[in-house]
Write a protein that holds these residues in place. Structure first.
Motif, short mmCIF file in Angstrom:
data_model
loop_
_atom_site.label_atom_id
_atom_site.label_comp_id
_atom_site.label_asym_id
_atom_site.label_seq_id
_atom_site.Cartn_x
_atom_site.Cartn_y
_atom_site.Cartn_z
N ASP A 1 -4.77 -5.69 0.11
CA ASP A 1 -4.28 -4.95 1.27
C ASP A 1 -5.40 -4.20 1.99
N LEU A 2 -6.62 -4.23 1.43
CA LEU A 2 -7.78 -3.72 2.16
C LEU A 2 -8.38 -4.80 3.06
N HIS A 3 -8.00 -6.05 2.81
CA HIS A 3 -8.48 -7.17 3.62
C HIS A 3 -7.44 -7.60 4.66
N LEU A 4 -6.17 -7.53 4.29
CA LEU A 4 -5.09 -7.96 5.17
C LEU A 4 -4.19 -6.77 5.49
N THR A 5 -3.66 -6.75 6.68
CA THR A 5 -2.80 -5.65 7.10
C THR A 5 -1.41 -6.18 7.43
N PRO A 6 -0.38 -5.31 7.36
CA PRO A 6 0.99 -5.77 7.62
C PRO A 6 1.18 -6.38 9.00
N ASP A 7 0.41 -5.94 10.00
CA ASP A 7 0.59 -6.53 11.32
C ASP A 7 0.11 -7.98 11.35
N MET A 8 -0.80 -8.33 10.45
CA MET A 8 -1.26 -9.72 10.35
C MET A 8 -0.24 -10.57 9.60
N PHE A 9 0.20 -10.06 8.47
CA PHE A 9 1.15 -10.78 7.61
C PHE A 9 2.18 -9.77 7.10
N PRO A 10 3.32 -9.65 7.77
CA PRO A 10 4.31 -8.63 7.41
C PRO A 10 4.76 -8.69 5.95
N ASP A 11 4.79 -9.88 5.37
CA ASP A 11 5.24 -10.03 3.98
C ASP A 11 4.11 -10.34 3.02
N PHE A 12 2.87 -9.95 3.41
CA PHE A 12 1.75 -10.42 2.61
C PHE A 12 1.76 -9.85 1.19
N GLN A 13 2.44 -8.73 0.96
CA GLN A 13 2.51 -8.19 -0.40
C GLN A 13 3.20 -9.16 -1.35
N LYS A 14 4.03 -10.06 -0.80
CA LYS A 14 4.70 -11.07 -1.62
C LYS A 14 3.90 -12.37 -1.70
N GLN A 15 2.79 -12.42 -0.99
CA GLN A 15 2.06 -13.68 -0.85
C GLN A 15 0.79 -13.74 -1.70
N PHE A 16 0.52 -12.70 -2.49
CA PHE A 16 -0.67 -12.74 -3.32
C PHE A 16 -0.42 -12.15 -4.69
N VAL A 17 -1.25 -12.55 -5.63
CA VAL A 17 -1.36 -11.88 -6.93
C VAL A 17 -2.83 -11.51 -7.09
N TRP A 18 -3.09 -10.37 -7.73
CA TRP A 18 -4.46 -9.86 -7.86
C TRP A 18 -4.54 -9.03 -9.12
N GLU A 19 -5.63 -9.18 -9.86
CA GLU A 19 -5.90 -8.34 -11.01
C GLU A 19 -7.29 -7.76 -10.89
N MET A 20 -7.40 -6.45 -11.10
CA MET A 20 -8.69 -5.78 -10.98
C MET A 20 -9.45 -5.86 -12.30
#
Length: 258
Positions: A54-73
């Protein structure tokens, strides 16, 4: 095949693109994801050393992007490995022993899966040197993938930190450990190396330019997909040029399927 930063693929019906990209310590300019997804029309993006998506993509670009990725730090680093799918359902999968270095997802109902697979296990790998060498780490990772995916089809992409394709020049040697991993991906997992399959007869292109050694050709980033997709593979490119050099010490690899 290489392409400069200025290369922009034309939208085509019934075309799907997979990319892998190590962003270098989080991706300082935060433009890597947008460039790959919006400008290069990537449907399935596998990243390594990526800051929180979410530091690379913003909701205005992809409103549902939180559902479109998996990430582990990766512990104490602020960056990790990620998988992005343009659509579909992603079920996050942890790879034991590789938190932040590798991440998996079971993906279903994505439009890019048309006629290729109903569901598939996808893994983004950044091989660590934590187990006595990169080859040992990659083999351990593959052991875990086998346990997780079983007989299901898989896609594996990322920064293997070892040579993932074969040199044409006989004077350029590949270690027996690297060759064994290439054979394992092909034989045990029934995967094809997209770059090698799409570029027969070409010397390996550089995917890593270490800051202390930018001349030696390291080809350690790759995309491996089921061999049954061979007839659909149209191209596989290493994107290169000054603009890419400024973004990371790795170059993206993009495979296109029709």
């Amino acid at each position: 095949m290489t392409d400069s930063f200025g290369f922009k693929p034309s939208p085509q019906e019934h075309v799907m693109r997979i990319a892998t990209y190590n962003l270098l310590k989080g991706g300082t300019k935060r433009t890597h994801w947008k460039e790959m997804i919006e400008s290069h029309l990537v449907d399935l993006l596998l990243t390594q050393e990526s800051a929180r998506p979410d530091l690379h993509l913003t909701p205005d670009m992809f409103p549902d992007f939180q559902k479109q990725f998996v990430w582990e730090m990766s512990e104490n680093k602020g960056w990790g490995s990620a998988i992005f799918s343009r659509d579909g359902r992603l079920e996050a999968i942890q790879v034991p022993g590789f938190s932040g270095w590798a991440v998996g997802a079971k993906i279903t109902n994505a439009t890019w899966q048309r006629d290729l697979c109903e569901s598939i296990f996808v893994f983004s790998l950044h091989a660590p040197e934590l187990m006595g060498g990169y080859a040992k780490a990659v083999n351990k990772f593959l052991d875990e993938v086998k346990m997780i995916a079983g007989q299901n089809e898989v896609i594996i992409g990322g920064d293997f930190n070892l040579t993932v394709s074969r040199w044409l020049s006989p004077e350029k040697k590949i270690s027996k450990h690297d060759l064994a991993i290439q054979a394992r991906l092909a034989d045990e997992f029934a995967l094809m190396n997209c770059w090698q399959e799409a570029n027969p007869g070409q010397e390996l292109h550089q995917t890593l330019r270490w800051t202390n050694n930018r001349e030696t050709v390291y080809h350690c980033d790759g995309i491996f997909v089921p061999k049954s997709w061979k007839s659909r593979l149209q191209s596989c490119r290493v994107l290169s040029g000054e603009e890419w050099d400024r973004l990371s010490d790795h170059n993206p690899v993009v495979a296109t399927f029709g």
